[in-house]
Design a protein around this motif. Structure first.
Motif, PDB file in Angstrom:
ATOM      1  N   LYS A   4      34.296  44.057  34.450  1.00  0.00           N
ATOM      2  CA  LYS A   4      35.716  44.320  34.744  1.00  0.00           C
ATOM      3  C   LYS A   4      35.833  45.504  35.854  1.00  0.00           C
ATOM      4  O   LYS A   4      36.323  46.436  35.814  1.00  0.00           O
ATOM      5  CB  LYS A   4      36.202  45.101  33.621  1.00  0.00           C
ATOM      6  N   THR A  44      39.081  46.145  37.697  1.00  0.00           N
ATOM      7  CA  THR A  44      40.337  46.363  37.149  1.00  0.00           C
ATOM      8  C   THR A  44      40.779  47.749  37.257  1.00  0.00           C
ATOM      9  O   THR A  44      39.714  48.709  37.510  1.00  0.00           O
ATOM     10  CB  THR A  44      40.256  45.903  35.421  1.00  0.00           C
ATOM     11  N   ILE A  76      40.375  47.317  27.493  1.00  0.00           N
ATOM     12  CA  ILE A  76      40.020  46.219  28.276  1.00  0.00           C
ATOM     13  C   ILE A  76      39.705  45.053  27.258  1.00  0.00           C
ATOM     14  O   ILE A  76      40.143  43.852  27.483  1.00  0.00           O
ATOM     15  CB  ILE A  76      38.619  46.626  28.701  1.00  0.00           C
TER      16      ILE A  76
END
Length: 323
Positions: free
Chosen positions: A77, A80, A300
């Motif tokens: 991730k 992000t 997340i």
């Protein structure tokens, strides 16, 4: 001849008659119940074969795997906003240092020798200095980011200098220099402690120079205190993910663990002393891991809609409207 002389002569006569002689056992041996022969004392150290040692080793490995899972999640991730916030490279470095912190506790388990005594103390000092200096750099990054948005801030001029990049290597290098001086002057070594417990020889690591050992621990305490102080001052900054609040909590846990560690360390004997030190390493590292990264992992994994640029932009707009 009085009674005392008579008794002494009697025992001397029996000693000559039986051909026996009273001898004192060496320090590494213990007389049996009949006082007829010397038996070797039990040798004690925290080993993997016993329940306590194996349990601490399993906990270390589990926490290391958990930290590695968080690291992999952050890599996946990485684009992000929640991972980009507050310098993702510092987050990676902090997770790596926490993994090494959990694994360094394994060096405290097993039979001590001169090499392992030096390695485990230096490894512990350098890794934790790296960890705390990274947290300090993350905190200063938050402060500088928000100072850059304020035109009246005096810290705005320092943003271009990228000070957080230099904090980690400089702070860690100071600890490395202290450890080098410690190893070259009066390094830790393994010793046989025969006074800790009756009839038992405890193999433990002697710190060597207690002054330098105190300097190493004191430097880590200084880094943690500065990190806590900076994070506490910046706790009310309008950070979307409450980074400084999480860092403040983690430093409070870190400081609490090591403050309570000192009396516990001084009041225990034998292998329990090593177990207390391992517990302090694991609990302080786990405190940093959970306080800093568990809220991010929660967002997340369970609330991905909050991990978007649109959500952050809308929230910031709402905050400005309220103000």
């Amino acid at each position: 001849m009085d009674n005392t002389d008579a008794i002494t002569s009697y025992f001397d006569f029996n000693t000559l008659l039986n051909g026996s002689k009273c001898l004192k056992c060496p320090e590494d041996k213990w007389p049996d119940s009949r006082k007829e022969e010397c038996l070797s004392k039990l040798i004690q150290f925290l080993s993997y074969e016993e329940t306590l040692g194996s349990a601490l080793a399993c906990i270390s490995v589990l926490f290391c795997l958990l930290t590695f899972s968080v690291f992999c999640l952050f890599i996946i991730k990485r684009k992000t906003p929640i991972v980009k916030a507050n310098n993702r490279e510092l987050s990676y470095l902090l997770l790596i240092s926490l993994m090494f912190g959990f694994m360094c506790s394994l060096a405290f388990i097993g039979r001590p020798n001169r090499i392992m005594c030096m390695i485990r103390q230096v490894m512990f000092a350098v890794i934790f200095s790296l960890c705390v200096s990274t947290i300090l750099a993350k905190t200063i990054t938050v402060v500088m980011i928000f100072s850059a948005t304020n035109p009246d801030s005096k810290l705005k001029k320092l943003v271009g200098l990228r000070i957080p990049i230099y904090i980690v290597p400089v702070c860690t290098m100071v600890q490395i220099i202290l450890c080098i001086v410690w190893l070259t002057t009066d390094a830790p070594f393994a010793e046989f402690n025969m006074a800790a417990e009756i009839g038992i020889i405890v193999i433990e690591c002697n710190e060597g120079s207690r002054v330098l050992f105190a300097c190493v621990l004191g430097y880590m305490g200084l880094l943690a205190s500065v990190s806590l102080f900076v994070a506490f001052l910046a706790r009310k900054l309008p950070d979307t993910f409450n980074e400084t609040k999480f860092i403040t909590f983690s430093m409070l846990v870190f400081a609490s663990v090591w403050v309570t560690f000192i009396p516990a360390y001084l009041s225990t004997k034998g292998k329990q002393t090593v177990a207390v030190e391992i517990f302090a390493i694991l609990s302080s590292s786990a405190g940093c891991l959970f306080c800093i990264f568990s809220p991010k992992c929660y967002t997340i994994l369970l609330h991905p809609e909050m991990n978007t640029r649109q959500y952050i932009t809308g929230r910031n707009a709402r905050n400005r409207g309220i103000q």
